[in-house]
Design a protein around this motif. Sequence first.
Motif, short mmCIF file in Angstrom:
data_model
loop_
_atom_site.label_atom_id
_atom_site.label_comp_id
_atom_site.label_asym_id
_atom_site.label_seq_id
_atom_site.Cartn_x
_atom_site.Cartn_y
_atom_site.Cartn_z
N GLN A 111 1.12 -1.41 0.00
CA GLN A 111 0.01 -0.33 -0.14
C GLN A 111 0.88 1.47 0.16
N VAL A 112 2.00 1.08 0.79
CA VAL A 112 2.60 2.37 1.03
C VAL A 112 3.70 2.60 -0.94
N ALA A 113 3.73 1.20 -0.93
CA ALA A 113 4.28 1.48 -1.78
C ALA A 113 3.70 2.32 -3.06
N GLN A 114 2.53 1.41 -3.11
CA GLN A 114 1.61 2.55 -4.67
C GLN A 114 1.22 4.18 -4.29
N ARG A 115 0.98 4.11 -3.37
CA ARG A 115 1.14 5.67 -2.90
C ARG A 115 2.09 6.58 -3.50
N VAL A 210 -6.27 10.06 7.33
CA VAL A 210 -6.27 11.24 6.52
C VAL A 210 -5.17 10.88 6.38
N GLU A 211 -6.01 10.07 4.62
CA GLU A 211 -4.30 9.36 3.70
C GLU A 211 -3.54 10.58 3.52
N ARG A 212 -2.83 11.45 3.56
CA ARG A 212 -2.19 12.26 2.77
C ARG A 212 -0.62 12.13 1.95
N THR A 213 -0.46 12.04 1.28
CA THR A 213 1.21 12.60 0.07
C THR A 213 1.24 13.89 -0.37
N TYR A 214 2.61 14.27 0.09
CA TYR A 214 2.77 15.28 -0.53
C TYR A 214 4.02 14.64 -2.14
N LEU A 215 3.58 15.33 -3.46
CA LEU A 215 4.21 15.57 -4.47
C LEU A 215 4.91 16.82 -4.88
N ASP A 216 5.71 16.39 -5.48
CA ASP A 216 7.03 18.49 -6.03
C ASP A 216 6.51 18.37 -7.31
N ARG A 220 5.95 13.63 -9.08
CA ARG A 220 6.53 13.10 -7.73
C ARG A 220 5.77 12.49 -6.30
N PRO A 221 5.45 11.62 -5.89
CA PRO A 221 5.06 11.30 -4.65
C PRO A 221 6.78 11.57 -3.88
#
Length: 246
Positions: A111-115, A210-216, A220-221
């Motif tokens: 799951q983490v790898a996918q995100r 809250v599933e949060r992902t930062y992107l540049d 890119r995550p």
Amino acid sequence: MPKQEPPYLRIADHLRRRVLGGEWELGERLPSRARMAESYGVGTNVVQRAQEVLIAEGLLEGRTGSGTYLRPPVPRLPLVRTRAAEEFPAAPAPGGEWESETAVLVPATEQVAQRLRIEPGEAVVHTRYEFLLERRIVQLADSWEPLALTDGTPVTMPGYGPMHGRTVVARMAALGIRVVRALERPRPARPTAEQATLLGITSNDLVTVVERTYLDDSGRPVETADLVIPDYRWEIRYELPLEAAE
């Protein structure tokens, strides 16, 4: 013959009457489960299940390593999610602070790898955060960053080094990585056994994850996190900036 009510429900009913009858003051510690079990003539596991019923109703609260208390009214604090990515891991309420623990070379779960858009098993930096308010844990967070991004740099460990305590955005900026977006996916959930123990709630209490992902700026995550927010404590609000019409 009518089905007999389980012992823990009968004890929960009796405890509820005692609580509502004013036997204990708000914030007062109840007798130990061993003492209650002896007085009711049952096992401590039965008393525990009875207390969990009242905890789920908001009448009692469990405190890890301390006991069970009559829960005082707790106002729900606003937890504002805004465009300002610099908020995390800054304290979401005055007077509180984050404590953290970091591990490196942690294999990414599927799951983490996918995100993070990396291969499962690839090394990540995993940081666990606990937010304390009045010396109690009231919010949790787990953060994962691809080790390939920060390996060998001063910002590899979020809780150590010259960027100690700084946000993901600031730490990545120190490496020339510009974080420009945050994707958030809130969902209702029940806490895991570990989360419930840390937060002093039961597995029946509601939390928001809250599933949060930062992107540049290339999309890119660079970090993903799960924020575990107890529903009884926090009221989540989103502040969305709007562009003025021409």
